[in-house]
Design a protein around this motif. Structure first.
Motif, PDB file in Angstrom:
ATOM      1  N   ARG B 215      -4.912  -3.095  -5.186  1.00 47.31           N
ATOM      2  CA  ARG B 215      -6.227  -3.699  -4.958  1.00 47.31           C
ATOM      3  C   ARG B 215      -6.271  -4.361  -3.574  1.00 47.31           C
ATOM      4  O   ARG B 215      -7.310  -4.364  -2.918  1.00 47.31           O
ATOM      5  CB  ARG B 215      -6.522  -4.742  -6.049  1.00 47.31           C
ATOM      6  CG  ARG B 215      -7.920  -5.243  -6.016  1.00 47.31           C
ATOM      7  CD  ARG B 215      -8.341  -5.863  -7.326  1.00 47.31           C
ATOM      8  NE  ARG B 215      -8.521  -4.859  -8.359  1.00 47.31           N
ATOM      9  CZ  ARG B 215      -8.380  -5.089  -9.660  1.00 47.31           C
ATOM     10  NH1 ARG B 215      -8.028  -6.279 -10.074  1.00 47.31           N
ATOM     11  NH2 ARG B 215      -8.563  -4.138 -10.538  1.00 47.31           N
ATOM     12  N   GLU B 219      -9.182  -3.760  -0.851  1.00 45.08           N
ATOM     13  CA  GLU B 219     -10.086  -4.833  -0.415  1.00 45.08           C
ATOM     14  C   GLU B 219      -9.568  -5.578   0.806  1.00 45.08           C
ATOM     15  O   GLU B 219     -10.129  -6.597   1.166  1.00 45.08           O
ATOM     16  CB  GLU B 219     -10.258  -5.831  -1.574  1.00 45.08           C
ATOM     17  CG  GLU B 219     -10.908  -5.199  -2.799  1.00 45.08           C
ATOM     18  CD  GLU B 219     -10.794  -6.095  -4.022  1.00 45.08           C
ATOM     19  OE1 GLU B 219     -10.140  -7.153  -3.899  1.00 45.08           O
ATOM     20  OE2 GLU B 219     -11.362  -5.734  -5.054  1.00 45.08           O
ATOM     21  N   GLY B 221      -6.919  -7.342   1.015  1.00 42.03           N
ATOM     22  CA  GLY B 221      -6.637  -8.663   0.474  1.00 42.03           C
ATOM     23  C   GLY B 221      -5.270  -9.208   0.835  1.00 42.03           C
ATOM     24  O   GLY B 221      -4.825 -10.168   0.223  1.00 42.03           O
ATOM     25  N   LEU B 249     -11.283  -1.838   6.712  1.00 41.54           N
ATOM     26  CA  LEU B 249     -12.021  -1.285   5.574  1.00 41.54           C
ATOM     27  C   LEU B 249     -12.706   0.020   5.968  1.00 41.54           C
ATOM     28  O   LEU B 249     -12.736   0.984   5.198  1.00 41.54           O
ATOM     29  CB  LEU B 249     -13.048  -2.310   5.084  1.00 41.54           C
ATOM     30  CG  LEU B 249     -12.445  -3.530   4.382  1.00 41.54           C
ATOM     31  CD1 LEU B 249     -13.522  -4.530   4.041  1.00 41.54           C
ATOM     32  CD2 LEU B 249     -11.704  -3.096   3.119  1.00 41.54           C
TER      33      LEU B 249
END
Lengths: 349, 293
Positions: B215, B219, B221, B249
């Motif tokens: 994830r 994202e 992150g 992104l």
């Protein structure tokens, strides 16, 4: 060697060195692995330097070590003075030399007597080495008797030259000042007029008795005949020297200049007493005379202490406690050094 | 819990129990199949297939083997390059390789239950390690052991290595490929890995691709301010600051968009999954997509 211990605190910026050394430099080794790093912009290793510090514990210990070292240097006093004689410049030189020889301190270093000598000595006593002896040679009245006997860690001897016994003038009669005047004939009148004016200015409470030669109680010698040879036995607390006396009075070479009431005066201390000179000697008009009178009143000799200290030998008290704090700092320094070495070793291995 | 378990079989049972039966597309099993032979019981066989009468007579477990083998082999294709070692930043102990190999192990178990022959190809360290296609519970054990032993390491195999490895391409087969999709495009054009899969597809193999990502990768992150290194490139550092997030992104979306487009053009079943998602859900969706075709 000169002891300049408080100046060691100026070395505190040295702390910046370990802080700079511990700055993160090799970010390259700490790069994290990221599978999708190919989507990130490439960067040169230099750009990845950030303000971080590695081995923070070691950095802290090193900073503490430096602070402890500086503190230790700052509080540790390295005694550097040996046998010393504190000489009152105004004291009779011959008498002073006799006293010094009598005390066996001929080879000792001589320094001028500071004001409030006993307190000064107490304050600066750590400068003297452990076995040093001190001798204070001063006129009576220069050193006030302290309320309690000062405790010195060194052998301190105070030798006081007894002042000539002057019977105090009766309180009701006007205070008379004895002035010895030696001036050229064309100036004698001016000087006499001046002291007559001084006597008038003081509402008759001050009387100036002018004589041709000084006696023991003479306050002031006016020497306005530079051409004449100075009688060797003339002594007085104050001398007024006419303008142009610098050649015959070498002490005036180191004279201090002060200006009071617009009158410029130069003074220097000599073995015969304090020498004063001014271009305004003798005053040529009433205004100058008045200004000189005011200046002289302001410069009146500081009152002697009510209870002057007599000659005394101060017994050596126990060792001064001033050096105590340096011990625990030294131990702290040692502990920090060991810790620093251990941490450095642990980091390497 | 599942990530802490090293026993793949246990995980498979757990996942497949939640999955239910009959998900796998179209392969018949069970009733109406001719009896063929007996064979000795092996761990992993279902108890209901044990012949109890024979047990009473011979005092041994025998399993009734039925004549129901399909002629379609199932191939499992595991990408075990260095980038697959990327761990989840949310779930401890889970990385992309764990997720991919567990999913493939479940597929292997399903294939074994359906009586399909299944083989394994692991791309790791520039090589392809083959386990030939076979049937039966023993083979499942072998495949699971190979999957469990796979380590994320090195680069994807080169075009020559892949070309010589595609010997299973003779008969039409079912190919389940699990990868992170990062090697889909090389520095210039399609990578050997994607070319091999596309060629297999052209040879009428049924290719089903599962791309797994964390994830944090999806994202962006991961922490900013730090330096990052590509595990499949020896040199070069990459930086990531807040300003770089949008660009990251965008590039990531472009890459995986191109991958999805390429799959659609070549009629490859493609499912994208995050390794933080429940494995059973991901598996169900992946297999359902295949079945819907």
């Amino acid at each position: 060697m000169t002891s300049s211990y408080p100046w060691w605190w100026l070395a505190l910026p040295l702390l910046l060195l370990p802080i700079w050394w511990h700055r993160q430099k090799r970010q390259r080794l700490d790069a994290q692995s990221l599978a999708t790093a190919r989507f990130l912009p490439a960067a040169a290793p230099q750009q990845l330097r950030v303000w971080q510090w590695r081995d923070r514990l070691l950095l802290l210990v090193r900073c503490l070590l430096l602070v402890a070292l500086i503190a230790w240097l700052a509080v540790t006093v390295l005694p550097w003075r040996g046998d010393t004689v504190l000489v009152d410049a105004g004291a009779d030189q011959a008498w002073a030399a006799r006293q010094i020889a009598d005390a066996g301190m001929d080879g000792a270093r001589r320094i001028d007597l500071p004001p409030d000598a006993l307190a000064w000595l107490r304050h600066n006593e750590r400068d003297w080495r452990a076995g040093a002896r001190l001798l204070i040679v001063a006129r009576e009245g220069q050193i006030g008797m302290p309320a309690r006997t000062p405790q010195f860690g060194h052998a301190v001897e105070l030798r006081v030259q007894a002042a000539p016994n002057v019977p105090p003038a009766p309180a009701t009669s006007p205070v008379s000042h004895r002035v010895a005047l030696s001036a050229a004939p064309e100036r004698v009148q001016a000087w006499r007029a001046l002291f007559a004016a001084f006597g008038q200015a003081g509402d008759g409470a001050q009387r100036y008795v002018i004589a041709g030669a000084p006696v023991a109680s003479t306050d002031l010698i006016v020497w306005d005949t530079p051409a004449l040879a100075l009688p060797a036995d003339w002594r007085a607390p104050h001398w007024w020297l006419g303008a142009g006396s610098d050649k015959s009075w070498p002490e005036l070479g180191k004279a201090t200049t002060i200006t009071i009431n617009g009158v410029k005066l130069r003074y220097a201390d000599s073995a015969r007493g304090r020498l004063w000179t001014s271009a305004a000697f003798p005053p040529q008009d009433a205004e100058t005379a008045r200004a000189l009178y005011e200046a002289w009143r302001l410069l009146a000799v500081a009152p002697a202490p009510a209870y002057p200290a007599p000659s005394h030998k101060f017994a050596m008290a126990s060792a001064a406690a001033d050096a105590k704090p340096a011990y625990w700092i030294a131990w702290l320094l040692l502990a920090l050094f060991l810790l620093e070495r251990s941490l450095t070793h642990a980091r390497r291995s | 819990m599942m990530a802490a378990t090293r026993d793949l079989e246990l995980v498979i049972r757990h996942v497949l129990a939640g999955l239910g039966h009959g998900i796998h597309a179209g392969r018949e099993r069970g009733a109406g199949v001719e009896f063929s032979e007996y064979r000795a019981y092996a761990p992993g066989d279902e108890w209901r297939r044990v012949d109890w009468k024979l047990l009473a007579r011979a005092d041994r477990y025998f399993v009734r083997e039925a004549e129901r083998d399909s002629h379609v082999a199932t191939w499992l294709w595991l990408d075990a390059t260095a980038s697959m070692a990327e761990p989840s930043r949310e779930l401890k102990g889970v990385d992309k390789l764990w997720f991919a190999r567990t999913a493939l192990a479940c597929v292997a178990a399903i294939a074994q239950r359906q009586g399909d022959a299944f083989g394994l190809a692991i791309c790791s360290g520039g090589k392809v390690a083959f386990t030939p296609a076979d049937r039966g519970p023993r083979h499942l054990q072998r495949v699971l052991a190979r999957l469990a032993a796979a380590r994320a390491d090195g680069l994807p195999p080169t075009a020559q290595v892949l070309k010589s490895s595609l010997h299973f391409a003779r008969a039409p087969s079912l190919l389940f490929a699990a990868t992170d999709g990062l090697d889909w495009h090389g520095q210039s054009g399609p990578s050997p890995l994607s070319e091999a899969l596309l060629r297999l597809r052209k040879l009428h193999h049924d290719v089903r691709l599962l791309t797994v990502r964390t994830r944090a990768e999806v994202e962006a992150g991961f922490p900013s301010g730090a330096a990052y290194r590509d595990p499949e490139q020896e040199t070069g550092l990459h930086r990531f600051s807040k300003a770089d997030r949008a660009a990251y992104l965008e590039r990531s979306a472009a890459h995986f968009g191109a991958l999805a487009t390429s799959c659609r053009q070549h009629d490859i079943v493609h499912h994208e999954a995050c390794i933080e998602q429940p494995l059973a859900d991901v598996l169900r969706r992946w297999l359902q997509k295949a079945g819907a075709r």
